[in-house]
Scaffold this active site. Structure first.
Site, mmCIF file in Angstrom:
data_model
loop_
_atom_site.group_PDB
_atom_site.id
_atom_site.type_symbol
_atom_site.label_atom_id
_atom_site.label_comp_id
_atom_site.label_asym_id
_atom_site.label_seq_id
_atom_site.Cartn_x
_atom_site.Cartn_y
_atom_site.Cartn_z
ATOM 1 C CG LEU A 29 -11.115 1.324 4.947
ATOM 2 C CD1 LEU A 29 -10.143 0.670 5.920
ATOM 3 C CD2 LEU A 29 -12.392 0.522 4.876
ATOM 4 C CB THR A 32 -8.311 7.656 6.444
ATOM 5 O OG1 THR A 32 -9.073 7.386 5.282
ATOM 6 C CG2 THR A 32 -8.352 9.129 6.758
ATOM 7 C CB SER A 33 -7.034 2.781 8.255
ATOM 8 O OG SER A 33 -7.244 2.135 9.487
ATOM 9 C CG MET A 34 -2.808 1.610 6.039
ATOM 10 S SD MET A 34 -2.335 0.589 7.419
ATOM 11 C CE MET A 34 -1.690 -0.816 6.541
#
Length: 34
Positions: A29, A32-34
């Site tokens: 995560l 993918t989040s950043m």
């Protein structure tokens, strides 16, 4: 690993595969989040 699962369904699949590795979940995560 709870708010991104609905935001990133693509990495969610990989998370289920690595459900045994909770630490790896965060790495997924985070990338993918950043």
């Amino acid at each position: 690993a709870l708010v991104t699962q609905s935001n990133a369904p693509s990495w969610g699949l990989g998370r289920i595969s690595n459900r045994q590795a909770g630490i790896r979940d965060y790495h997924y995560l985070s990338g993918t989040s950043m």
